[in-house]
Design a protein around this motif. Structure first.
Motif, mmCIF file in Angstrom:
data_model
loop_
_atom_site.group_PDB
_atom_site.id
_atom_site.type_symbol
_atom_site.label_atom_id
_atom_site.label_comp_id
_atom_site.label_asym_id
_atom_site.label_seq_id
_atom_site.Cartn_x
_atom_site.Cartn_y
_atom_site.Cartn_z
ATOM 1 N N ASN A 49 4.605 18.810 -8.919
ATOM 2 C CA ASN A 49 5.753 19.464 -8.309
ATOM 3 C C ASN A 49 6.905 18.460 -8.230
ATOM 4 O OD1 ASN A 49 7.597 20.546 -6.508
ATOM 5 N ND2 ASN A 49 6.019 21.664 -5.415
ATOM 6 N N ILE A 50 8.051 18.795 -8.856
ATOM 7 C CA ILE A 50 9.145 17.815 -8.937
ATOM 8 C C ILE A 50 9.615 17.376 -7.561
ATOM 9 C CG2 ILE A 50 11.545 17.557 -9.600
ATOM 10 C CD1 ILE A 50 11.090 18.967 -12.060
ATOM 11 N N ILE A 51 9.632 18.314 -6.594
ATOM 12 C CA ILE A 51 10.131 17.970 -5.260
ATOM 13 C C ILE A 51 9.225 16.924 -4.610
ATOM 14 C CG2 ILE A 51 10.560 18.903 -2.975
ATOM 15 C CD1 ILE A 51 11.586 21.366 -4.226
ATOM 16 N N ILE A 52 7.898 17.086 -4.800
ATOM 17 C CA ILE A 52 6.979 16.117 -4.190
ATOM 18 C C ILE A 52 7.058 14.784 -4.918
ATOM 19 C CG2 ILE A 52 4.543 15.671 -3.730
ATOM 20 C CD1 ILE A 52 4.309 18.657 -3.125
ATOM 21 N N VAL A 53 7.286 14.810 -6.234
ATOM 22 C CA VAL A 53 7.513 13.562 -6.970
ATOM 23 C C VAL A 53 8.705 12.824 -6.371
ATOM 24 C CG1 VAL A 53 8.242 12.630 -9.185
ATOM 25 C CG2 VAL A 53 6.452 14.329 -9.105
ATOM 26 N N TYR A 54 9.758 13.591 -6.032
ATOM 27 C CA TYR A 54 10.933 12.984 -5.420
ATOM 28 C C TYR A 54 10.626 12.371 -4.070
ATOM 29 C CZ TYR A 54 15.388 12.875 -7.600
ATOM 30 O OH TYR A 54 16.434 12.472 -8.338
ATOM 31 N N MET A 55 9.816 13.085 -3.266
ATOM 32 C CA MET A 55 9.445 12.527 -1.952
ATOM 33 C C MET A 55 8.704 11.204 -2.130
ATOM 34 S SD MET A 55 8.061 15.763 0.143
ATOM 35 C CE MET A 55 8.939 17.299 0.169
ATOM 36 N N CYS A 56 7.818 11.151 -3.137
ATOM 37 C CA CYS A 56 7.068 9.915 -3.360
ATOM 38 C C CYS A 56 8.001 8.785 -3.798
ATOM 39 C CB CYS A 56 5.981 10.150 -4.401
ATOM 40 S SG CYS A 56 4.711 11.259 -3.806
ATOM 41 N N LEU A 57 9.054 9.132 -4.565
ATOM 42 C CA LEU A 57 10.041 8.112 -4.935
ATOM 43 C C LEU A 57 10.706 7.530 -3.693
ATOM 44 C CD1 LEU A 57 11.926 9.518 -8.040
ATOM 45 C CD2 LEU A 57 10.598 7.459 -7.889
ATOM 46 N N MET B 245 0.830 -1.207 0.000
ATOM 47 C CA MET B 245 0.000 0.000 0.000
ATOM 48 C C MET B 245 0.862 1.253 0.000
ATOM 49 S SD MET B 245 -2.961 -1.227 2.597
ATOM 50 C CE MET B 245 -4.045 0.156 2.633
ATOM 51 N N LEU B 246 1.978 1.215 0.753
ATOM 52 C CA LEU B 246 2.876 2.367 0.772
ATOM 53 C C LEU B 246 3.470 2.584 -0.619
ATOM 54 C CD1 LEU B 246 3.865 4.372 2.894
ATOM 55 C CD2 LEU B 246 5.877 2.983 3.180
ATOM 56 N N PHE B 247 3.837 1.486 -1.275
ATOM 57 C CA PHE B 247 4.391 1.577 -2.632
ATOM 58 C C PHE B 247 3.338 2.152 -3.584
ATOM 59 C CE2 PHE B 247 5.687 0.139 -6.772
ATOM 60 C CZ PHE B 247 7.048 0.245 -6.733
ATOM 61 N N ALA B 248 2.087 1.677 -3.443
ATOM 62 C CA ALA B 248 1.030 2.162 -4.329
ATOM 63 C C ALA B 248 0.781 3.652 -4.115
ATOM 64 C CB ALA B 248 -0.244 1.366 -4.082
ATOM 65 N N LEU B 249 0.812 4.088 -2.853
ATOM 66 C CA LEU B 249 0.655 5.519 -2.557
ATOM 67 C C LEU B 249 1.746 6.324 -3.260
ATOM 68 C CD1 LEU B 249 -0.166 5.964 1.236
ATOM 69 C CD2 LEU B 249 -1.376 6.948 -0.684
ATOM 70 N N GLY B 250 2.988 5.850 -3.135
ATOM 71 C CA GLY B 250 4.101 6.543 -3.772
ATOM 72 C C GLY B 250 3.938 6.588 -5.278
ATOM 73 N N LEU B 251 3.481 5.458 -5.841
ATOM 74 C CA LEU B 251 3.296 5.388 -7.302
ATOM 75 C C LEU B 251 2.234 6.394 -7.752
ATOM 76 C CD1 LEU B 251 4.129 3.783 -9.820
ATOM 77 C CD2 LEU B 251 2.209 2.284 -9.390
ATOM 78 N N ALA B 252 1.118 6.442 -7.006
ATOM 79 C CA ALA B 252 0.065 7.402 -7.347
ATOM 80 C C ALA B 252 0.607 8.821 -7.296
ATOM 81 C CB ALA B 252 -1.109 7.241 -6.385
ATOM 82 N N GLY B 253 1.424 9.106 -6.272
ATOM 83 C CA GLY B 253 2.002 10.438 -6.157
ATOM 84 C C GLY B 253 2.916 10.773 -7.316
ATOM 85 N N VAL B 254 3.756 9.807 -7.716
ATOM 86 C CA VAL B 254 4.696 10.052 -8.811
ATOM 87 C C VAL B 254 3.934 10.351 -10.102
ATOM 88 C CG1 VAL B 254 6.403 8.955 -10.297
ATOM 89 C CG2 VAL B 254 6.601 8.754 -7.844
#
Lengths: 105, 192
Positions: free
Chosen positions: A27-35, A13-22
């Motif tokens: 915002n590139i910085i938030i994309v990085y946080m999701c990575l 689920m954490l991975f899926a959350l990150g994937l949805a965010g990416v």
């Protein structure tokens, strides 16, 4: 009783959350946080497998060594990535992913 | 570990993770990410991985988050992307995430390996002391005999015993990363 499956589902689920965010954030910085979140989710799965696969009655420390390497690589990746973001911001004055379209065919 | 504690930690990790994905302000996102990493570190501790848990807090919640906050402060991004939501991207992102979660739940539910609980696989410290015997350092076997889990010592032993070359490659990677950051952030001198 908490099983290996519980940890794997939390990790997934954490991975899926990150994937949805990416995919969804711009915002590139938030994309990085999701990575970073996705990398940590993989670490959780590894540590879970390590705990539930006993070698001589101890957790499997090969997996935890791999987690150690992953964390190191993630730290190096963040440093380089943020330097790229700063360089990008200097030339574009923006952190929006859609302001960078030069490589688009 | 009591099931309630696990669900609380999972809720902290996933709830703050959700806040990272949905937050409008980058500073809020960064702080939520730090909280999410602390929850994740607690999950590591619950899996008897004390060293990894501490490293998670030191490296992620400490160093990486400070770096993120520092860049956010440096670039001074306050109001961003407020204008229009990218609807196709949001829909596809949520769809992919839901599909992935369902798939993982299905796979985990159908695998017998995933039904193993902590009670089924208890750590046998005194046993392990006899089994790894001469292969390990005396300090590790002494700790095991005393009924303690010498977590950091065992990881260090694995790293330096089996993965010495990989460790040096990682060291080289960090060096290259450092040089790369310096080169990238050097301001190009304008022609006179």
């Amino acid at each position: 009783m908490i099983t290996l499956g519980h940890y794997l589902v939390v990790s997934g689920m954490l991975f899926a959350l990150g994937l949805a965010g990416v995919i969804a954030r711009r915002n590139i910085i938030i994309v990085y946080m999701c990575l970073e979140m996705m990398l940590s989710a993989a670490n959780l799965a590894l540590v879970g497998f390590s705990r539930f696969h006993l070698v001589n009655g101890l957790p499997d420390y090969t997996a935890q060594s791999l987690v150690f390497f992953t964390i190191t690589v993630a730290a190096a990746e963040v440093a380089v990535g943020l330097a790229i973001i700063v360089a990008l911001f200097r030339s574009k004055q923006s952190v929006d992913v859609e302001s960078v379209t030069k490589l688009q065919g | 570990m009591p099931p309630l504690l696990f669900y609380l930690l999972a809720l902290i990790t996933l709830g703050f993770g959700f806040l990272v994905v949905t937050g409008r302000n980058p500073v809020t996102c960064a702080l939520a990410l730090a909280a999410s990493f602390v929850g994740l570190a607690a999950l590591f501790l619950s899996l008897d991985a004390y060293f990894i848990g501490v490293i998670q807090i030191l490296v992620y919640a400490g160093a990486v988050m400070v770096l993120f906050l520092f860049i956010i402060m440096l670039l001074d991004i306050k109001t961003e992307e407020g204008k229009k939501l990218n609807l196709p991207a949001i829909v596809s992102g949520v769809l992919l995430a839901v599909l992935l979660t369902l798939q993982i739940i299905a796979v985990v539910g159908s695998t017998s390996l995933a039904q193993k609980g902590t009670q089924d696989t208890p750590l046998a410290l005194a046993d392990a002391a006899g089994k790894i015997g001469r292969a390990a350092l005396p300090t590790i076997t002494n700790d095991l005999k005393a009924g303690e889990l010498p977590d950091a010592k065992l990881i260090g032993f694995t790293l330096f015993d089996q993965y010495g070359f990989h460790l040096q490659v990682i060291g080289l990677l960090l060096l290259v990363g450092t040089i790369g950051v310096v080169v990238l952030s050097k301001r190009e001198r304008s022609a006179p």
